[in-house]
Design a protein around this motif. Structure first.
Motif, mmCIF file in Angstrom:
data_model
loop_
_atom_site.group_PDB
_atom_site.id
_atom_site.type_symbol
_atom_site.label_atom_id
_atom_site.label_comp_id
_atom_site.label_asym_id
_atom_site.label_seq_id
_atom_site.Cartn_x
_atom_site.Cartn_y
_atom_site.Cartn_z
ATOM 1 N N LYS A 273 -6.500 17.725 40.888
ATOM 2 C CA LYS A 273 -6.386 16.854 40.167
ATOM 3 C C LYS A 273 -7.398 15.827 39.220
ATOM 4 N N ASP A 274 -7.983 15.347 40.503
ATOM 5 C CA ASP A 274 -9.167 14.481 40.404
ATOM 6 C C ASP A 274 -10.644 15.262 39.577
ATOM 7 N N ALA A 275 -10.621 16.610 39.990
ATOM 8 C CA ALA A 275 -11.798 17.081 39.402
ATOM 9 C C ALA A 275 -12.055 17.679 37.883
ATOM 10 N N GLU A 276 -10.640 17.945 37.684
ATOM 11 C CA GLU A 276 -9.845 18.201 36.590
ATOM 12 C C GLU A 276 -9.982 16.671 35.712
ATOM 13 N N ARG A 277 -10.577 15.584 36.397
ATOM 14 C CA ARG A 277 -10.335 14.761 35.443
ATOM 15 C C ARG A 277 -11.847 14.169 35.282
ATOM 16 N N ALA A 278 -12.873 14.634 35.728
ATOM 17 C CA ALA A 278 -13.973 14.493 35.428
ATOM 18 C C ALA A 278 -14.687 15.402 33.750
ATOM 19 N N LYS A 279 -13.861 16.025 34.059
ATOM 20 C CA LYS A 279 -14.649 16.627 32.797
ATOM 21 C C LYS A 279 -14.384 15.911 31.494
ATOM 22 N N ASN A 280 -14.244 14.800 31.827
ATOM 23 C CA ASN A 280 -14.441 14.401 30.261
ATOM 24 C C ASN A 280 -15.926 13.636 30.783
ATOM 25 N N MET A 281 -16.692 13.873 32.137
ATOM 26 C CA MET A 281 -18.240 13.220 32.584
ATOM 27 C C MET A 281 -19.168 14.803 32.186
ATOM 28 N N PHE A 282 -18.316 15.742 32.211
ATOM 29 C CA PHE A 282 -18.906 17.366 32.243
ATOM 30 C C PHE A 282 -19.313 17.293 30.716
ATOM 31 N N ALA A 283 -18.517 16.849 29.663
ATOM 32 C CA ALA A 283 -18.829 16.701 27.971
ATOM 33 C C ALA A 283 -19.529 15.421 27.978
ATOM 34 N N LEU A 284 -19.270 14.914 28.542
ATOM 35 C CA LEU A 284 -20.574 13.973 28.103
ATOM 36 C C LEU A 284 -22.302 13.569 28.587
ATOM 37 N N GLY A 285 -21.965 14.633 29.690
ATOM 38 C CA GLY A 285 -23.437 15.157 30.342
ATOM 39 C C GLY A 285 -23.429 16.129 29.044
ATOM 40 N N LEU A 286 -23.182 17.134 28.053
ATOM 41 C CA LEU A 286 -23.385 18.542 27.656
ATOM 42 C C LEU A 286 -23.863 17.002 26.342
ATOM 43 N N LEU A 287 -23.458 16.725 25.530
ATOM 44 C CA LEU A 287 -24.237 16.056 24.698
ATOM 45 C C LEU A 287 -25.157 15.005 24.954
ATOM 46 N N SER A 288 -25.027 14.419 26.545
ATOM 47 C CA SER A 288 -26.047 13.918 26.460
ATOM 48 C C SER A 288 -27.167 14.287 26.569
ATOM 49 N N TRP A 289 -27.241 15.556 26.370
ATOM 50 C CA TRP A 289 -27.916 16.583 26.708
ATOM 51 C C TRP A 289 -28.707 17.146 25.278
ATOM 52 N N MET A 290 -27.235 17.012 24.501
ATOM 53 C CA MET A 290 -27.439 17.761 23.000
ATOM 54 C C MET A 290 -28.162 16.819 21.951
ATOM 55 N N TYR A 291 -28.127 15.404 22.614
ATOM 56 C CA TYR A 291 -28.733 14.751 21.687
ATOM 57 C C TYR A 291 -29.700 13.743 22.517
ATOM 58 N N ASN A 292 -30.217 14.553 23.647
ATOM 59 C CA ASN A 292 -31.692 13.478 24.412
ATOM 60 C C ASN A 292 -31.382 12.658 24.336
ATOM 61 N N ARG A 293 -30.439 11.941 25.192
ATOM 62 C CA ARG A 293 -29.930 10.360 25.490
ATOM 63 C C ARG A 293 -30.133 10.038 26.811
ATOM 64 N N PRO A 294 -31.220 9.304 26.446
ATOM 65 C CA PRO A 294 -30.961 8.639 28.439
ATOM 66 C C PRO A 294 -30.037 8.420 29.394
#
Lengths: 355, 617
Positions: free
Chosen positions: B157-178
């Motif tokens: 459950k805790d692992a699944e809850r971290a999916k928003n951070m996965f999404a954030l990581g993906l979008l952060s890469w996509m837009y070259n965010r610091p």
């Protein structure tokens, strides 16, 4: 009464420990304002006002550090007749306004003057919350068991079946017992007195001022116009000693010569013949009991109506007052974190610089 | 493999998911990354009033939209270029706002039969061609997160809850965010739960790495920092800016701040924030109800504090009587109304600006109260100080009308120098002002018509105030007809006179030749500004002005209104300012209104402005 609370005139009232002392020897007249007092002839409010004005010099604090806050109703005209600071506010809200003042100014002696309509109807919520928070205010609730200013409707302390303009067939409401209510709201100081007994009234005011935190004083007050003689059974010289239970801390509770208060099977208090029950069984009044159950049981002695009415201090229990705790948090924050710096606060987030 | 980096001038991203998916946090983190990168930005959080609506349902969808650009922007954007949909409900609730050709990233793990049928999808929209107009990236966000975290000693459950951070990581890469800010944030947030901290950091990193390696995303994007005026910046929401403004008002006036408040959405965050700042001498009082909140604030004001109460529409109704008392007793008092959809409980988490007439007139008798309205999240700071200035200088309650959009939305804020903030220090009455040492609590200052503020504890100035009509000068009770007429007019005159001390309304009319003026107030500034820019880019001539003082109006308002052939007044109510303008200036303004619980879209307003221009020609 003052002595039972440990009041020491040298040290001043404990409820005023954060209020500056005054060297001025005030007289009663120093607390009379220049406004003409406009209550109906014979109103009990005159007696309360006189007792209060006579008592204020005893506080030993500068006149300018005394504030009277009232709501709406006959009794709420009080502030105008005192030469202190005052606010005649809006219906029922005086405890809330006084809370803000007392919480932000622990150096003031704050008195709330209210009535049974103002304090128990429209302002009931503010009253109970001010009591439970233990804000350092003194609440004087003038109970005349009727609406006076709006000309004679039944109030939340009117007896059931009361015939008034708004209840021609009799009121359907069950009344509040203000003392029971205050105790239920966790008030640390609860007392009752009567407008016509100046000495007793002054003693109760003294005890209330000595209490740090919220103190609640119910004052039976006669309205000669709309509810005359509502408390007559307690004032009639022939009967009053049989009906008025004068509570003195540490003394057995006696009613007249031969009756007294004993404890029943379930902790309730009842009236018994002393000769029958035995002197030993008489309850010795203890206003300082932490558990409010005893004081509550005392307050229920009011029933049946006026058969036996306790007056004096039901409960006087010390606990830290709200304003004191609030000031402590501010001081602690300033001590631990250091006094706030505005520029540092504004820049406290993730910042970046544009050149 | 080196991927292509495409330059964009602006992007609008909307994160959408279940209330429990952490979309507000994800959006907020992406915003902070974007802010620290130096883009201009504007945000629009949108969430349900329910704490946790049933999972996977449409009412449970929570979203966060962020618009960022390499130039200065004014709104959170109309339509997202990228929608991140964490489940079918999030897709369904938001897909209508997504323009053709935009990107939709979906979490395919949540697109099972049950989840689809829960929101009424008969077929899987990822398979039935209904999303053909979009660039859909189907990513199994949940299972990839769980897989990335399989070595961690945490529950599934805790692992699944971290999916928003996965999404954030993906979008952060996509837009070259610091990423330093987010990594630091996670470390601080989970400092007491090292496993969870490590898992979230790993999920974020996995999302980033996924973007870099997968062929699904061939391009990443770059939005250059905006050329903002030099200075130190931070991102700030309206509620935070208001809180800081109140503290600043307290520091600048030298009055201790006392907040009496009762929790209510969307104003509660001001109570939360101020309660953290006791080191500034701030006292916060969570009252038993709205009435006690304002009552305590007024009591504190009587005692010489800067009394403040914060609320939203339903609370304003309850405070009306006490505000009237503050008008009568002529004490300074700040009333912050963070407006939300009404009437009654209305739409607690949605924005509206329909409390204007209540603020002006919602009391018995002739009861004038100054009314201010910030125009952007950062402007809340300045308007809190301005409200403090007016309240203390004129000894009057002041109402500040923020709204849900300003409260939760954010924008970069250039930090002011404290030394540049106005000096609004207050002088209490110190001695008698009448003959023979008398103190007249209602003797007015000839300039401002303000009465003396004599606080308890001041010897010789003992006096009584209250709600009954006062006698001019002495403040004693008076039922005299002539005195009442005088006092009613004096109170009105005092408030009207505030206009002399406020800046004239500025009109933005670059060519100086526009026939049409768009006039707004409060939180619509960004939408109107963006619409006006669009019209101008298309060659239209239009002027813009925005009111931050609603009572009294700036002195030149009538002149401004009469200087244009047509005046368009967009409002998120049914025309409240328009009613005032018509009534006061006899100018037949054109009212344009929408009450959808959301800010105006710039495109929509631009069309309206264009139509008014076309009609005028």
């Amino acid at each position: 009464m003052p002595s039972e609370n440990g009041f020491n005139p040298e040290e001043g009232f404990r409820g005023l420990k954060l209020v500056p002392r005054s060297d001025t020897a005030y007289k009663m007249k120093d607390f009379k304002s220049d406004q003409e007092v406009r209550w109906c002839p014979g109103c009990g409010d005159y007696a309360v006002l006189a007792a209060f004005q006579g008592f204020l010099p005893e506080l030993g604090v500068p006149r300018e550090n005394i504030v009277i806050i009232s709501g709406i109703g006959c009794s709420s005209r009080f502030p105008y007749y005192l030469s202190t600071y005052g606010m005649h506010s809006i219906h029922g809200r005086a405890p809330a306004i006084a809370t803000g003042l007392a919480a932000s100014r622990p150096d003031l002696s704050v008195w709330v003057v209210t009535g049974d309509g103002d304090g128990l109807s429209i302002g009931g919520n503010h009253l109970i919350h001010a009591l439970r928070r233990n804000v350092n205010i003194n609440v004087l609730l003038f109970n005349n068991r009727i609406y006076g200013l709006t000309k004679g409707q039944y109030s939340p302390t009117s007896e059931p079946g009361k015939v008034t303009k708004s209840s021609p067939m009799g009121s359907l409401d069950s009344p509040f017992n203000p003392v029971s209510l205050a105790l239920g709201a966790e008030a640390g100081f609860v007392a009752r007195t009567v407008d016509s007994d100046r000495k007793h009234l002054t003693g109760v005011l003294r005890a209330a001022a000595d209490h740090q935190g919220a103190s609640f004083v119910e004052i039976y007050q006669n309205c000669p116009i709309f509810n005359d003689d509502a408390f007559e059974p307690l004032k009639d010289p022939a009967e009053r000693d049989m009906r008025v239970l004068r509570m003195e801390h540490g003394e057995p509770l006696r009613l007249g010569g031969d009756r007294g208060i004993v404890q029943g099977e379930y902790g309730e208090l009842t009236v018994a013949d002393v000769a029958e029950a035995g002197e030993d069984r008489l309850v010795r009044h203890d206003a300082h009991r932490a558990d409010p159950g005893y004081a509550f049981a005392l307050s229920r002695l009011d029933y049946p109506a006026f058969d036996h009415v306790p007056i004096g201090v039901f409960r006087s229990v010390e606990r830290p007052s709200y304003d004191e705790l609030m000031a402590e948090q501010v001081t602690e924050a300033e001590t631990v974190q250091g006094r706030g710096d505005l520029a540092a606060l504004l820049a406290s987030g993730d910042t970046w610089t544009v050149d | 493999m080196t991927k292509e980096v495409q330059q964009l001038d602006r992007v609008i991203i909307r994160f959408a998911g279940d209330s429990g998916d952490g979309m507000q946090l994800t959006g907020d983190r992406f915003t902070q990354e974007t802010a620290s990168f130096g883009n201009d930005l504007s945000t629009l959080p949108n969430f349900p009033a329910e704490i946790r609506a049933p999972a996977g349902t449409l009412p449970g969808v929570s979203s966060f939209q962020l618009h960022f650009a390499d130039h200065d922007i004014m709104t959170p954007g109309d339509a997202p270029n990228v929608l991140v949909a964490m489940n079918p409900a999030a897709l369904k609730a938001n897909v209508d706002d997504v323009p053709n050709g935009a990107m939709i990233i979906v979490n395919t793990d949540e697109f099972g039969k049950r989840s689809l049928s829960k929101v009424g999808y008969a077929a899987n929209p990822l398979e039935d061609g209904s999303l053909a107009e979009f660039k859909v990236s189907a990513v199994p966000l949940t299972s990839m997160t769980v897989k990335a975290l399989e070595d961690f000693e945490i529950s599934k459950k805790d692992a699944e809850r971290a999916k928003n951070m996965f999404a954030l990581g993906l979008l952060s890469w996509m837009y070259n965010r610091p990423t330093e800010g987010t990594l630091g944030f996670l470390k601080a947030k989970f400092a007491n739960k090292p496993e969870i901290m490590a898992a979230n950091l790993a999920a974020f990193q996995a999302g980033w790495n996924f973007g870099e390696t997968t062929e699904d995303f061939a391009v990443s994007y770059e939005v250059k920092p905006a050329a903002l005026p030099p200075g130190s910046y931070r991102n700030i929401t309206g509620n935070l800016a208001l809180s800081y403004g109140l503290i600043a008002g307290s520091e600048l006036s030298g009055l201790p701040l006392f907040l009496g408040s009762y929790p209510i959405t969307p104003a509660s965050d001001i109570l939360h924030e101020l309660s953290k700042h006791k080191r500034f001498g701030v006292r916060t009082f969570q009252a038993e109800d709205e009435i006690a909140g304002v009552g305590a604030a007024l009591g504190a004001a009587f005692g010489g504090s800067l009394g403040v109460t914060t609320t939203s529409g339903p609370g304003m109704v309850l405070k009306a009587e006490t505000i009237g008392l503050a008008v009568m007793t002529e004490l300074p008092l700040l009333i912050i109304d963070v407006q939300r959809g009404g009437p009654s409980t209305g739409l607690p988490t949605k924005t509206e600006q329909a409390d204007l007439l209540m603020a002006l007139f919602g009391r018995n008798g002739e009861s004038p109260v100054p009314v201010l309205a910030p125009r952007s999240p950062a402007d809340c700071f300045d308007m809190a100080i301005e409200a403090t200035r007016i309240a203390t200088e004129y000894r009057t309650p002041v109402i500040v009308l923020s709204d849900g959009y300003l409260a939760n939305g954010s924008e970069p804020w250039r930090l002011p120098e404290v030394s540049e903030l106005p000096d609004i220090s207050v002088d209490f009455a110190a001695g008698p002002n009448g003959e023979d040492g008398a103190f007249l609590p209602y003797l007015r200052d000839p300039e401002t018509l303000a009465r003396p503020w004599a606080v308890p504890g001041t010897a010789g100035l003992e006096h009584r105030i209250g709600g009954i009509e006062k006698s001019d000068g002495t403040g004693n009770i008076s039922y005299s007809p002539a005195n009442h007429d005088l006092m009613v007019r004096s109170r009105q005159g005092k408030i009207d006179g505030i206009a002399r001390g406020i800046a004239p309304l500025e009109v933005d009319d670059p060519g100086g030749d526009a026939d049409v003026l768009v006039l707004g107030w409060g939180g619509t500034y960004g939408s109107i500004g963006a619409a006006v820019r669009r019209v101008r880019r298309a060659g239209g001539r239009v002027a813009q002005a925005h009111l931050r003082h609603l009572n009294p109006f700036p002195e030149n308002l009538g002149e401004v209104l009469r200087g244009y052939d047509r005046v368009l007044v967009p409002e998120i109510n049914l025309g409240q300012l328009a009613l005032l303008l018509r009534g006061r200036f006899l100018v037949d303004v054109i009212s344009y209104t929408k009450v959808r619980g959301l800010p105006f879209k710039a495109e929509e307003l631009a069309a309206v402005v264009q139509e008014v221009i076309d009609r005028a020609e």
